[in-house]
Design a protein around this motif. Structure first.
Motif, mmCIF file in Angstrom:
data_model
loop_
_atom_site.group_PDB
_atom_site.id
_atom_site.type_symbol
_atom_site.label_atom_id
_atom_site.label_comp_id
_atom_site.label_asym_id
_atom_site.label_seq_id
_atom_site.Cartn_x
_atom_site.Cartn_y
_atom_site.Cartn_z
ATOM 1 N N LEU A 132 -5.341 10.621 -11.933
ATOM 2 C CA LEU A 132 -3.911 10.882 -11.796
ATOM 3 C C LEU A 132 -3.478 12.084 -12.630
ATOM 4 O O LEU A 132 -2.624 12.874 -12.216
ATOM 5 C CB LEU A 132 -3.114 9.635 -12.182
ATOM 6 C CG LEU A 132 -3.313 8.411 -11.279
ATOM 7 C CD1 LEU A 132 -2.498 7.225 -11.779
ATOM 8 C CD2 LEU A 132 -2.959 8.736 -9.826
ATOM 9 N N GLY B 242 1.836 4.876 -2.630
ATOM 10 C CA GLY B 242 1.261 5.689 -3.694
ATOM 11 C C GLY B 242 -0.003 6.398 -3.249
ATOM 12 O O GLY B 242 -0.221 6.665 -2.067
ATOM 13 N N LYS B 243 -0.873 6.695 -4.210
ATOM 14 C CA LYS B 243 -2.052 7.513 -3.965
ATOM 15 C C LYS B 243 -3.139 6.752 -3.194
ATOM 16 O O LYS B 243 -3.279 5.536 -3.318
ATOM 17 C CB LYS B 243 -2.625 8.004 -5.294
ATOM 18 C CG LYS B 243 -1.637 8.771 -6.162
ATOM 19 C CD LYS B 243 -1.121 10.026 -5.452
ATOM 20 C CE LYS B 243 -0.166 10.810 -6.352
ATOM 21 N NZ LYS B 243 0.414 11.975 -5.662
ATOM 22 N N GLN B 244 -3.893 7.503 -2.427
ATOM 23 C CA GLN B 244 -5.049 6.958 -1.710
ATOM 24 C C GLN B 244 -6.306 7.560 -2.334
ATOM 25 O O GLN B 244 -6.461 8.786 -2.382
ATOM 26 C CB GLN B 244 -4.976 7.287 -0.223
ATOM 27 C CG GLN B 244 -3.810 6.624 0.485
ATOM 28 C CD GLN B 244 -3.879 6.819 1.991
ATOM 29 O OE1 GLN B 244 -4.733 7.529 2.493
ATOM 30 N NE2 GLN B 244 -2.961 6.180 2.701
ATOM 31 N N ASP C 234 -6.160 11.435 -1.708
ATOM 32 C CA ASP C 234 -5.577 12.208 -2.810
ATOM 33 C C ASP C 234 -6.619 12.569 -3.867
ATOM 34 O O ASP C 234 -6.407 13.494 -4.655
ATOM 35 C CB ASP C 234 -4.438 11.411 -3.468
ATOM 36 C CG ASP C 234 -3.270 11.218 -2.516
ATOM 37 O OD1 ASP C 234 -2.584 12.218 -2.232
ATOM 38 O OD2 ASP C 234 -3.062 10.084 -2.058
ATOM 39 N N ALA D 252 -1.669 2.045 -6.064
ATOM 40 C CA ALA D 252 -2.549 2.938 -5.308
ATOM 41 C C ALA D 252 -3.491 2.108 -4.446
ATOM 42 O O ALA D 252 -3.745 0.939 -4.731
ATOM 43 C CB ALA D 252 -3.347 3.820 -6.265
ATOM 44 N N THR D 253 -4.022 2.710 -3.402
ATOM 45 C CA THR D 253 -4.991 2.033 -2.542
ATOM 46 C C THR D 253 -6.334 2.732 -2.671
ATOM 47 O O THR D 253 -6.403 3.944 -2.909
ATOM 48 C CB THR D 253 -4.552 2.047 -1.067
ATOM 49 O OG1 THR D 253 -4.412 3.402 -0.633
ATOM 50 C CG2 THR D 253 -3.243 1.312 -0.897
ATOM 51 N N ALA E 55 -6.029 0.472 -9.973
ATOM 52 C CA ALA E 55 -5.360 1.030 -8.799
ATOM 53 C C ALA E 55 -4.289 0.085 -8.277
ATOM 54 O O ALA E 55 -3.174 0.501 -7.946
ATOM 55 C CB ALA E 55 -6.387 1.327 -7.706
ATOM 56 N N LYS F 95 0.828 -1.205 0.000
ATOM 57 C CA LYS F 95 0.000 0.000 0.000
ATOM 58 C C LYS F 95 0.863 1.256 0.000
ATOM 59 O O LYS F 95 1.123 1.875 1.028
ATOM 60 C CB LYS F 95 -0.937 -0.021 1.203
ATOM 61 C CG LYS F 95 -1.987 -1.117 1.113
ATOM 62 C CD LYS F 95 -2.996 -1.012 2.231
ATOM 63 C CE LYS F 95 -4.079 -2.073 2.066
ATOM 64 N NZ LYS F 95 -5.115 -1.962 3.122
#
Length: 331
Positions: free
Chosen positions: A305, A58-60, A113, A94-95, A89, A56
């Protein structure tokens, strides 16, 4: 090709249980957890194995669902989209976290995010989502007027193709059983482009009959009730061709026709929308419009993104094409 046995094996239940769940048999006594597991497995296997979750990092991303979990299981369109989001994702590290609009924690969501809003939202809801100060991508409707990127399917073109197909087969009495939806907050009716296109295109051809159009909630129970209403109201004048708003509605439609000993497709041809996993397992198997729901979910991640990277980018509307899948329920 995925079979009912494959679904049963992965879900850990019997083949007969899978068959009855996929056909929304309300006489089957199983828990909601089992029902959800079978439906989710069927949807996953229809496309491909989902990617293993990565670490997990990167971006949430928050997926804001329009429907409750229970409503989502009665019409699997949005569930398919969410699998596309999750797959993309996971491939990018990403999560994601799913929440319903009504259960949003206004303080916690600001830690994400970005937001992907899946479904039909009214002005109050869209304004609320935008107020969190996060990038928002909407799937399902055109929200450019609110300055948001959005993705929707092309539902207009297949309606015209279905009408033309029926006419080519000598079917000029064409009916529609369509879904009717309301937004959560303002309780506004949601415009269905399929209904509007159906009414307009058949009117242009001099074939429109308002008595042949029936609307109610999406889902198998509604499809069953609406077709029973059509049979009772129209009798021998029941149209020989029906366009159905979703595959789950079509399951109920088929059940009603079978109970009245009306043969499909000999007497009534059925064409539905979405091509969820159940479409393959009905009897007869459904001719349906394949909606690229997984692609919609994947594209939503990409657009989010891009928006995160460039907040001042001009908002975009992406329309994803659809295609007709021929099976057994139509001539």
């Amino acid at each position: 090709m995925t079979t009912i046995k494959d679904v049963a094996n992965e879900a850990g239940v019997s083949i007969s249980t899978v068959s009855r769940i996929l056909n929304f048999d309300d006489t089957l006594s199983v828990g909601e957890d089992t029902r959800r597991r079978v439906l989710e497995v069927a949807e996953k296997l229809q496309y491909k194995k989902r990617n293993k979750r990565q670490v997990k990092t990167g971006k949430q991303i928050a997926i804001v669902q329009w429907h409750t979990d229970k409503e989502e299981l009665s019409d699997l369109y949005y569930l398919q989209i969410e699998y596309g989001i999750e797959n993309k994702a996971a491939s990018l590290g990403a999560t994601i976290e799913r929440v319903t609009y009504e259960s949003i924690d206004k303080n916690r969501i600001k830690n994400f995010d970005g937001i992907i809003a899946v479904g039909k939202f009214d002005k109050t809801e869209v304004t609320e989502l935008a107020s969190y100060g996060l990038p928002v991508i909407c799937i399902g409707e055109n929200y450019l007027q609110y300055g948001l990127d959005c993705i929707r399917s092309d539902f207009e073109s297949p309606v015209r193709k279905i009408v033309d197909r029926f006419i080519e087969k000598g079917i000029n009495d064409i009916g529609m059983i369509a879904g009717k939806e309301l937004t959560v907050t303002e309780k506004q009716g949601v415009r269905d482009p399929r209904v509007a296109t159906f009414n307009q295109y058949l009117s242009e051809k001099g074939l429109y009959n308002s008595d042949f159009v029936f609307q109610g909630p999406f889902g198998p129970d509604s499809g069953f009730e609406l077709m029973n209403e059509a049979i009772g109201k129209l009798g021998d004048k029941l149209p020989h061709g029906f366009m159905i708003g979703s595959d789950s509605m079509a399951v109920g439609v088929l059940r009603a026709l079978q109970q009245h000993n009306i043969k499909v497709p000999d007497r009534v041809s059925i064409i539905s929308f979405n091509d969820v996993a159940i479409a393959k397992y009905t009897s007869p198997a459904l001719t349906t419009v394949h909606v690229h729901t997984e692609l919609m979910g994947e594209r939503a991640i990409e657009m989010l993104l891009q928006r995160i990277k460039n907040p001042k980018k001009v908002p975009e509307l992406t329309i994803i094409a659809t295609e007709l899948v021929n099976r057994e329920s139509s001539k």
